[in-house]
Design an enzyme around this catalytic site. Structure first.
Site, PDB file in Angstrom:
ATOM      1  N   SER A   1     -30.042  -0.529  -9.776  1.00  0.00           N
ATOM      2  CA  SER A   1     -30.765   0.080 -10.921  1.00  0.00           C
ATOM      3  C   SER A   1     -32.019   0.634 -10.708  1.00  0.00           C
ATOM      4  CB  SER A   1     -30.886  -1.032 -12.293  1.00  0.00           C
ATOM      5  OG  SER A   1     -29.779  -1.639 -12.603  1.00  0.00           O
TER       6      SER A   1
HETATM    7  N1  SAH Z   1     -29.014  -5.974 -11.183  1.00  0.00           N
HETATM    8  C1  SAH Z   1     -28.326  -4.903 -10.414  1.00  0.00           C
HETATM    9  C2  SAH Z   1     -27.726  -4.005 -11.025  1.00  0.00           C
HETATM   10  C3  SAH Z   1     -26.302  -3.710 -10.329  1.00  0.00           C
HETATM   11  S1  SAH Z   1     -25.356  -2.694 -11.338  1.00  0.00           S
HETATM   12  C4  SAH Z   1     -29.326  -4.549  -9.372  1.00  0.00           C
HETATM   13  O1  SAH Z   1     -30.578  -4.565  -9.588  1.00  0.00           O
HETATM   14  O2  SAH Z   1     -29.035  -4.108  -8.287  1.00  0.00           O
HETATM   15  C5  SAH Z   1     -24.298  -3.776 -12.283  1.00  0.00           C
HETATM   16  C6  SAH Z   1     -23.539  -4.872 -11.574  1.00  0.00           C
HETATM   17  O3  SAH Z   1     -22.748  -5.477 -12.653  1.00  0.00           O
HETATM   18  C7  SAH Z   1     -22.607  -4.364 -10.719  1.00  0.00           C
HETATM   19  O4  SAH Z   1     -22.841  -4.911  -9.315  1.00  0.00           O
HETATM   20  C8  SAH Z   1     -21.152  -4.726 -11.269  1.00  0.00           C
HETATM   21  O5  SAH Z   1     -20.254  -5.279 -10.109  1.00  0.00           O
HETATM   22  C9  SAH Z   1     -21.605  -5.995 -11.899  1.00  0.00           C
HETATM   23  N2  SAH Z   1     -20.610  -6.309 -13.226  1.00  0.00           N
HETATM   24  C10 SAH Z   1     -19.786  -5.470 -13.828  1.00  0.00           C
HETATM   25  N3  SAH Z   1     -19.234  -6.157 -14.616  1.00  0.00           N
HETATM   26  C11 SAH Z   1     -19.440  -7.430 -14.404  1.00  0.00           C
HETATM   27  C12 SAH Z   1     -18.976  -8.697 -14.945  1.00  0.00           C
HETATM   28  N4  SAH Z   1     -18.029  -8.684 -16.038  1.00  0.00           N
HETATM   29  N5  SAH Z   1     -19.429  -9.924 -14.540  1.00  0.00           N
HETATM   30  C13 SAH Z   1     -20.318  -9.746 -13.828  1.00  0.00           C
HETATM   31  N6  SAH Z   1     -20.736  -8.952 -13.155  1.00  0.00           N
HETATM   32  C14 SAH Z   1     -20.313  -7.523 -13.240  1.00  0.00           C
END
Ligand code: SAH
Length: 218
Positions: free
Chosen positions: A65
């Site tokens: 993010s």
């Molecule tokens: N907090 C992260 C943001 C990553 S983007 C950072 O700082 O890098 C969001 C993430 O949510 C992705 O890695 C994606 O695979 C995950 N995601 C999507 N749907 C999900 C679900 N149902 N349960 C757990 N993770 C999920």
């Protein structure tokens, strides 16, 4: 990989930029000032951009993010030391590191195995004590509930009922809700009683989608 003076200098500039964008929680700014975000970017192609206020691909079709988004979501969480927080979407582990740095007890779920493995390893290397899980965020982690705070870092098509249940009365959830692959509205949900929630809106954001069981995981 190292954390050079150059990286540290760029990080200071990033903190100033976030301050100008109205992030006011000094503890959040301190945490962002401390954590080497470049080491969470996974792909070396993006290393030199690690301290720009941008999101980047981290593989498996996902992104780390944007720092402003991380800062804003963390600030909205009203974090207090030793609180129990559930994060959905570990991704790179960067947001997880910010929560750990603030002294929270962090539980985090990632549904993509490759990312789960990379980020849990990385967090461990940094000595962050987050409990990382591979699984579906919609189900939360009932065995560890209730949580003081719940943070969703992917764009949710709706507010998952199961997560509302796992939030403590008096607790807060921060969740971007809106159309998958569209724009989401950042919401805070304050749990007033078992069935009462106070909802407030905090602007528009764009996240990768929160996928459910029926979508295929990698
Ligand atoms: N907090 C992260 C943001 C990553 S983007 C950072 O700082 O890098 C969001 C993430 O949510 C992705 O890695 C994606 O695979 C995950 N995601 C999507 N749907 C999900 C679900 N149902 N349960 C757990 N993770 C999920």
């Amino acid at each position: 990989m190292e954390d050079s003076f150059r990286h540290q200098g760029l990080r200071k500039l990033l903190v100033e930029e976030l301050r100008q964008k109205n992030i006011t929680d000094e503890n959040v700014l301190d945490a962002i000032g401390k954590i080497p975000r470049h080491l969470f970017c996974f792909d070396t192609v993006f290393l030199k951009h690690a301290y720009e206020d941008k999101a980047f691909p981290i593989g498996s079709g996902q992104t780390i993010s944007q720092p402003y988004t991380v800062a804003k979501q963390t600030e909205l969480l009203l974090p207090k030391k030793r609180e129990k927080v559930l994060e959905i979407g570990t991704g790179s582990g960067y947001q997880t590191a910010v929560l750990c740095e603030l002294g929270l007890k962090v539980f985090t779920i990632e549904r993509q195995r490759v990312l789960y493995e990379k980020s849990s390893h990385l967090l461990d290397q940094f000595g962050y004590k987050a409990r990382c899980f591979y699984g579906d965020g919609y189900a939360g982690r009932p065995a560890f509930a209730p949580f003081d705070k719940i943070l969703i870092t992917c764009g949710a098509p709706r507010i998952p009922e199961e997560l509302k249940k796992q939030l403590k009365v008096g607790g807060r959830m921060v969740i971007p809700v809106g159309e998958i692959n569209g724009v989401q509205t950042m919401l805070t949900l304050d749990k007033k009683s078992e069935n009462e929630f106070e909802i407030a809106e905090h602007g528009s954001f764009q996240f990768v989608p929160m996928l459910d069981n029926t979508d295929s995981a990698v």
